[in-house]
Each structure stands twice: as C-alpha cells, then as structure tokens.
Write an enzyme that holds these catalytic residues in place. Sequence first.
Site, PDB file in Angstrom:
ATOM      1  N   LYS A   1       0.841  -1.204   0.000  1.00  0.00           N
ATOM      2  CA  LYS A   1       0.000   0.000   0.000  1.00  0.00           C
ATOM      3  C   LYS A   1       0.876   1.254   0.000  1.00  0.00           C
ATOM      4  CE  LYS A   1      -3.814  -2.461   2.101  1.00  0.00           C
ATOM      5  NZ  LYS A   1      -4.492  -2.910   3.330  1.00  0.00           N
TER       6      LYS A   1
ATOM      7  N   GLN B   1      -4.723  -1.421   9.484  1.00  0.00           N
ATOM      8  CA  GLN B   1      -4.596  -2.759   8.889  1.00  0.00           C
ATOM      9  C   GLN B   1      -5.231  -3.805   9.812  1.00  0.00           C
ATOM     10  OE1 GLN B   1      -3.269  -3.439   5.759  1.00  0.00           O
ATOM     11  NE2 GLN B   1      -4.024  -5.510   6.138  1.00  0.00           N
TER      12      GLN B   1
ATOM     13  N   ASP C   1     -11.093   3.041   4.041  1.00  0.00           N
ATOM     14  CA  ASP C   1     -11.461   1.631   3.905  1.00  0.00           C
ATOM     15  C   ASP C   1     -12.963   1.480   3.662  1.00  0.00           C
ATOM     16  OD1 ASP C   1      -9.523  -0.310   3.850  1.00  0.00           O
ATOM     17  OD2 ASP C   1      -9.209  -0.321   6.017  1.00  0.00           O
TER      18      ASP C   1
END
Length: 300
Positions: A59, A103, A126
């Site tokens: 990422k 995460q 997200d």
Amino acid sequence: MTDAGNEALRVDGRVAAKAVRARLKGEVEALRAETGESPGLAVVLVGDDPASAIYVRHKVRACEKVGIRSLSHVLPAATTQEALLTLLDSLNADPAVDGILVQLPLPGHIDADTVIARVALDKDVDGFALGNLGALAAGRPGLVACTPAGVLEMLTRTAETLGEPLSGKHAVVIGRSVTVGKPMALLLLQANCTVTVCHSRTVDTAKHTRAADIVVAAAGRPELVRGDWVKPGAWVIDVGIHRRADGGLCGDVHADEVRQVAAALSPVPGGVGPMTIAMLLDNTVRAFRSRRGLAQPESA
Ligand code: NAD
C-alpha cells in the site's frame, strides 16, 4: 484483458489497477498545482503479523507511485486499545492526513469495531465505518469499501470490452460479509443489476449461480464455484484468495473449469487484489477533495 481462443476473457486486475494509478497520478499533480498540497494517507499497523506487514508495504509503495504521501505508524503487538484510539484521535485532527487505514486483523485484545468507529468518517478510506456503509445503502455520496469498488470497476471495464451494459444483468454475489458481500450487492444495485445474495445458509447456491449473468465469488472457500455452476457466457469475478497445500494460490472459483464456460473471468493472483489497493488510493484522493470542498471529477 486478453482474449484466449474460446476461453474466457481474462479480467486482468493488474492492467486495470495500472490504468487507475495513471489517472490518479494526473489528478494528484493537478491537485498539487491547484492547492499546493498533495493527499496524505496514514497507515496504522499493530503487531508483527508478516502477511499484514506485506500488505502495508504494498500500500505504501502504491501511494508513492501516484504521488500520495504515506505516513506509516507501526505499533507493537502489546499496544493497548486506548493508545491506538489516542493515535487515531491525533490523526483525525491532523489536517495533513486525508485518509486513515488501520490494517486488519488487530491483536485479540483490541476490538476492531470500536477502532473502526473512531476513524473520522471523511478519512475512512477503507469504507468500513457504519456512516459510509449507510451512505452506500442510501445511495448518498461517501467512501466505498475498496474491494467491492474494485470489483465494480473490473465489471465496468468488462462491460466496455464486451460491448454490453451492466444495467439489467442478473448478478449473484456469494458472500454477505460487511466488508465485501453486502457493499458489493449494494454497488451492483446502484449499477442497475438485479441482485441475488447467497451465503452459508443458502440451500442451493449453484442453482442461483447457474441463472446468473454475473457471479462475484466472495465466500472464502477454495474453488467452491465449479464449471457446472456457471451459465455459458457469464462474467465471473473471483474475490477469494487461498494458499494451496502445494504453495500456489487459488481463489473461490475453480479457474480451469470455469474458464471453459464463462465469457470473462478474473485470475487469482492478479485479479481483485491489485484493484483493492488501487481503489484505496482512489478513496484517498476522493477524501482529499471532499475535505476541501472540491468537486469529484466525472471519471473518478
Ligand atoms: P468472510 O468469511 O467474512 O465471509 C464469507 C461469506 O461467504 C459469508 O457471508 C458466508 O456466509 C459466505 N459463505 C461461506 N461459505 C459459503 C458457501 N459454501 N456458499 C455460499 N456462501 C458461503 O470473508 P470475506 O472477508 O468477505 O472474504 C471473502 C474472500 O475474499 C476470502 O477468501 C478473502 O481472503 C477474500 N478477500 C480478498 C480481498 C482481495 O483484495 N483480494 C479482499 C477481501 C477479501
């Protein structure tokens, strides 16, 4: 995407992700010229899970490719929930941070729902926060979960390549998770598909998939979708990713069988995975714009 004889068109996520990154690179340059700033993504990793560390590295690297600033916060596994929430509060308040990604999975002593709920809605790149899921359900603007957003982009490209609209197609989504199956079904509804959602208690999932023009497989079951589950000419997107006993990777779709029947199939690896990361970058640029009251471009 490439055509291989009578076999299904390969819905190549790497190619699609490259196209998204190229668009974003141009947009980030234009935004920097216009505002003097560039979008920033804060990535928070708690613990030392090796798979999570690899995802975070991918990422961060993807951010660099398009000119997004990435700020990594790597915390030890023993970090308390309170300390993590305090970090999120400071990231929420930091004007240089446009997107926050925590995460998952988090260590067992930390409640993921509480952590997700703490991320400011306009930085929730997200798309997991209840406010953003609610906006999607209501058809209002918001940040959409990256994996389903990536699948929709892949289906849109497939529709363009094959010269058939998504609108009116019967789509079957296998899986009803809050992060993949449910937002996927809502996005397909927005794209004017007729949507059926199958799950672990569905009596005969194959009966539904055999009637589908589009199948999105997100069950987390290796090679669940067999060749005789798919209508000839259907488009199949494989969200699953599994490590085989022989060390190779496979998805939720039996690719060798389904490739002979479907008109289009996404590979594993090289399908949904790269698109998920590309859509994270897209969400970060979207968040940058909406936090400054700038309009989103038509194409984005
Ligand atoms: P999950 O375990 O949270 O949900 C799985 C869903 O599938 C559940 O709703 C369950 O009811 C349903 N299901 C399970 N077995 C079934 C069956 N036999 N028939 C019909 N439905 C069934 O998983 P998830 O987080 O939604 O992820 C699904 C898969 O996608 C996993 O393999 C995951 O690793 C993968 N994934 C990949 C990416 C990516 O970027 N490539 C991102 C997210 C998830």
